[in-house]
Design a protein around this motif. Sequence first.
Motif, PDB file in Angstrom:
ATOM      1  N   PHE A 145      64.082  44.317   9.949  1.00 40.37           N
ATOM      2  CA  PHE A 145      62.813  44.771   8.848  1.00 40.37           C
ATOM      3  C   PHE A 145      63.405  44.377   7.630  1.00 40.37           C
ATOM      4  CE2 PHE A 145      61.742  48.292  12.280  1.00 40.37           C
ATOM      5  CZ  PHE A 145      60.411  47.704  12.442  1.00 40.37           C
ATOM      6  N   SER A 146      62.332  43.734   6.662  1.00 39.99           N
ATOM      7  CA  SER A 146      62.547  43.289   5.331  1.00 39.99           C
ATOM      8  C   SER A 146      61.558  43.894   4.495  1.00 39.99           C
ATOM      9  CB  SER A 146      62.486  41.889   5.331  1.00 39.99           C
ATOM     10  OG  SER A 146      61.112  41.341   5.473  1.00 39.99           O
ATOM     11  N   GLN A 147      61.351  43.903   3.565  1.00 42.43           N
ATOM     12  CA  GLN A 147      60.668  44.441   2.338  1.00 42.43           C
ATOM     13  C   GLN A 147      59.701  43.007   1.655  1.00 42.43           C
ATOM     14  OE1 GLN A 147      61.561  47.174  -0.566  1.00 42.43           O
ATOM     15  NE2 GLN A 147      62.482  48.496   0.817  1.00 42.43           N
ATOM     16  N   HIS A 148      59.780  42.135   2.667  1.00 40.60           N
ATOM     17  CA  HIS A 148      59.376  40.694   2.248  1.00 40.60           C
ATOM     18  C   HIS A 148      57.714  41.009   2.507  1.00 40.60           C
ATOM     19  CE1 HIS A 148      62.808  38.316   3.158  1.00 40.60           C
ATOM     20  NE2 HIS A 148      62.745  38.915   1.827  1.00 40.60           N
ATOM     21  N   LEU A 149      56.808  40.173   1.812  1.00 41.54           N
ATOM     22  CA  LEU A 149      55.499  40.281   1.732  1.00 41.54           C
ATOM     23  C   LEU A 149      54.883  40.148   3.133  1.00 41.54           C
ATOM     24  CD1 LEU A 149      54.021  38.405  -1.359  1.00 41.54           C
ATOM     25  CD2 LEU A 149      53.887  41.024  -0.847  1.00 41.54           C
ATOM     26  N   PHE A 150      55.554  39.038   4.046  1.00 39.77           N
ATOM     27  CA  PHE A 150      55.292  38.942   5.389  1.00 39.77           C
ATOM     28  C   PHE A 150      56.344  37.959   5.998  1.00 39.77           C
ATOM     29  CE2 PHE A 150      53.657  35.097   2.809  1.00 39.77           C
ATOM     30  CZ  PHE A 150      54.237  34.042   3.510  1.00 39.77           C
ATOM     31  N   GLU A 151      56.571  37.946   7.357  1.00 40.02           N
ATOM     32  CA  GLU A 151      57.381  37.343   8.115  1.00 40.02           C
ATOM     33  C   GLU A 151      56.927  36.708   9.124  1.00 40.02           C
ATOM     34  OE1 GLU A 151      60.863  37.146   7.605  1.00 40.02           O
ATOM     35  OE2 GLU A 151      61.085  38.960   6.419  1.00 40.02           O
ATOM     36  N   LEU A 152      57.452  35.380   9.281  1.00 36.77           N
ATOM     37  CA  LEU A 152      57.127  34.424  10.441  1.00 36.77           C
ATOM     38  C   LEU A 152      58.473  34.232  11.349  1.00 36.77           C
ATOM     39  CD1 LEU A 152      55.444  33.444   7.790  1.00 36.77           C
ATOM     40  CD2 LEU A 152      53.996  32.173   9.717  1.00 36.77           C
ATOM     41  N   ASP A 153      58.553  34.880  12.385  1.00 35.34           N
ATOM     42  CA  ASP A 153      59.899  34.650  13.129  1.00 35.34           C
ATOM     43  C   ASP A 153      59.508  34.160  14.658  1.00 35.34           C
ATOM     44  OD1 ASP A 153      62.275  34.575  14.249  1.00 35.34           O
ATOM     45  OD2 ASP A 153      62.626  36.550  13.578  1.00 35.34           O
ATOM     46  N   ARG A 154      59.575  32.943  14.677  1.00 24.27           N
ATOM     47  CA  ARG A 154      59.206  32.425  16.307  1.00 24.27           C
ATOM     48  C   ARG A 154      57.610  32.828  16.496  1.00 24.27           C
ATOM     49  NH1 ARG A 154      64.302  35.096  18.752  1.00 24.27           N
ATOM     50  NH2 ARG A 154      63.783  36.214  16.951  1.00 24.27           N
ATOM     51  N   GLU A 155      57.538  33.451  17.619  1.00 26.64           N
ATOM     52  CA  GLU A 155      56.206  33.701  18.034  1.00 26.64           C
ATOM     53  C   GLU A 155      55.799  35.325  17.535  1.00 26.64           C
ATOM     54  OE1 GLU A 155      58.946  35.355  21.302  1.00 26.64           O
ATOM     55  OE2 GLU A 155      58.704  33.480  19.981  1.00 26.64           O
ATOM     56  N   ARG A 156      56.380  35.843  16.583  1.00 32.00           N
ATOM     57  CA  ARG A 156      55.936  37.098  15.980  1.00 32.00           C
ATOM     58  C   ARG A 156      55.744  37.205  14.623  1.00 32.00           C
ATOM     59  NH1 ARG A 156      55.855  37.728  20.671  1.00 32.00           N
ATOM     60  NH2 ARG A 156      57.014  39.225  22.131  1.00 32.00           N
ATOM     61  N   LEU A 157      54.666  37.503  14.077  1.00 33.30           N
ATOM     62  CA  LEU A 157      54.048  37.346  12.900  1.00 33.30           C
ATOM     63  C   LEU A 157      54.055  38.782  12.298  1.00 33.30           C
ATOM     64  CD1 LEU A 157      51.142  34.937  13.436  1.00 33.30           C
ATOM     65  CD2 LEU A 157      53.618  34.304  12.832  1.00 33.30           C
ATOM     66  N   SER A 158      54.192  38.958  11.216  1.00 34.13           N
ATOM     67  CA  SER A 158      54.008  40.379  10.418  1.00 34.13           C
ATOM     68  C   SER A 158      53.840  40.604   8.950  1.00 34.13           C
ATOM     69  CB  SER A 158      55.164  41.395  11.016  1.00 34.13           C
ATOM     70  OG  SER A 158      56.217  41.112  10.498  1.00 34.13           O
ATOM     71  N   CYS A 159      53.325  41.214   8.290  1.00 39.34           N
ATOM     72  CA  CYS A 159      52.891  41.555   7.009  1.00 39.34           C
ATOM     73  C   CYS A 159      52.539  42.849   6.551  1.00 39.34           C
ATOM     74  CB  CYS A 159      51.860  40.361   6.434  1.00 39.34           C
ATOM     75  SG  CYS A 159      50.225  40.981   7.043  1.00 39.34           S
ATOM     76  N   ALA A 160      52.447  43.021   5.157  1.00 38.37           N
ATOM     77  CA  ALA A 160      52.299  44.162   4.573  1.00 38.37           C
ATOM     78  C   ALA A 160      50.663  44.271   4.402  1.00 38.37           C
ATOM     79  CB  ALA A 160      52.860  44.220   3.084  1.00 38.37           C
ATOM     80  N   ALA A 161      50.183  45.280   3.976  1.00 40.23           N
ATOM     81  CA  ALA A 161      48.784  45.498   3.888  1.00 40.23           C
ATOM     82  C   ALA A 161      48.134  44.756   2.555  1.00 40.23           C
ATOM     83  CB  ALA A 161      48.509  46.930   3.569  1.00 40.23           C
ATOM     84  N   HIS A 162      46.829  44.645   2.487  1.00 39.41           N
ATOM     85  CA  HIS A 162      45.950  44.112   1.613  1.00 39.41           C
ATOM     86  C   HIS A 162      45.946  42.513   1.749  1.00 39.41           C
ATOM     87  CE1 HIS A 162      45.414  48.222   0.257  1.00 39.41           C
ATOM     88  NE2 HIS A 162      46.552  48.502   0.097  1.00 39.41           N
ATOM     89  N   SER A 163      46.289  42.162   0.433  1.00 36.15           N
ATOM     90  CA  SER A 163      46.373  40.741   0.345  1.00 36.15           C
ATOM     91  C   SER A 163      47.381  39.954   1.290  1.00 36.15           C
ATOM     92  CB  SER A 163      46.267  40.297  -1.060  1.00 36.15           C
ATOM     93  OG  SER A 163      47.424  40.572  -1.961  1.00 36.15           O
TER      94      SER A 163
END
Length: 337
Positions: A145-163
Motif C-alpha cells: 500500500f502507498s499514499q500515492h494518488l493512484f497506482e498502476l501495477d500490471r493488471e491492477r489499478l487503484s486510486c484514492a477518491a474524488h478527482s
Amino acid sequence: MLQRRCAFLLLPGFGLGSLAGATEALAAVNALLEGEQYESCLLGLERSVTSACGVSLQCQLAGELSEQRFDVLFVVAEALLPEPEAPQLALLNWLRGCARQGLVLGGIGSGAAWLAEAGLLNGYRATLSWPHIPLLAQRHPEVLFSQHLFELDRERLSCAAHSASQDLLIHWLGQRHGERLAQELAASLGLERLRGRDEHQRQPLAGRLGLSGSAGTSAKLAEALALMEANLGEPLSTEEISGLVGVSRRQLERLFKQHLDAVPARWYLSLRLERARRMLRQTSQSVLQIGLSCGFASASHFSNAYKACFGCTPRDERSRHGAQWRAGRPDKEGTHD
C-alpha cells in the motif's frame, strides 16, 4: 469499430464524484480516438445503488454478468469491507472469478480494500483513500500500500477518491494509447496539468496541522512541520525539533502519530526525498549534488533511501527523464503543496 467495455461495480455509499471523474475521462477519450471506443457499464449487487450523497443510480446486477467479458472492472466504494456476511462473501468470490477470466481489476476510493480482501492484490502496489491505509496495511501486509494518488501495477489499478479517479483513468489510457493522447485528454477535460502517479494524497489541512485539537496542539505541530520544510538540506534531529517547538520528543511523536499517522523522522525523510525527486526531474545538478543538498551524507545513503521510497535509484530517475531535458522540456510536475 473496436468497443472496449469498462464496468464499474458500485457498492452502497460509493462516491458519486469518484465515479463521475472516471466515466468522464472515458467519455472524453472517445472524441480523441479513431477506430476504438470505450463504453461504461454500471453494475451493482442490487438494481439501484445509493451513493454517499443520497443519489441512487440504476445498475445491472453483477451476478447476471459473471460470464460477460470486460476490459476492466472497477470496484467503486467509500466504506471499508464490513465483517463478511453472505452477500459480501459472494461478491469476493465473484471478484475472484473475474480475476480468473483475466480481467484488469481496479479499485476507486476504498475499492482496493475489497480486492485485497479477495486476495487479488498480493504482491501488487495499491492505494485507497488515505484514512483507510493504516488499517488495510496492517490487515494485508502482503499488499504494497502507498499514499500515492493512484497506482498502476500490471493488471491492477487503484486510486484514492474524488478527482484521483480521473487521474488514474487518464494515465491508464495513456499507457494504452500513448503519452500524447494522455496530454490531449487532460487538456480536453480542462486540467491545467496532468498529475503523476507518485504524487501523494494530501490530508485535509485540519488533519495535517492538528486543527481538530486545541490551538496549542495545532501551533506546535505546525511549527514542527515548518522547521522541517525550512531545514531540508541540513536536517534537524527529532530532539532538536521538539526542543525548538517546546515539547518533549514523546509529545512530538504523539502529535505526528495522531494527526499524520507517521513518526517525525519518517515524515521528514519523505519531505527530503520528494524535494530530491523534483530536483532530479527539474534541474541539471548531479545526483551527488542533489543528494547533498537534500541532507544525505553520501551517494550510497541517498541512493538506498531513494530506492526504498520510490522503487528506483536516483540515477534511474534521472535517466528516465533525460530525454525531456535533452529536448528542452523539463518535467513540469508541481510540488505536493
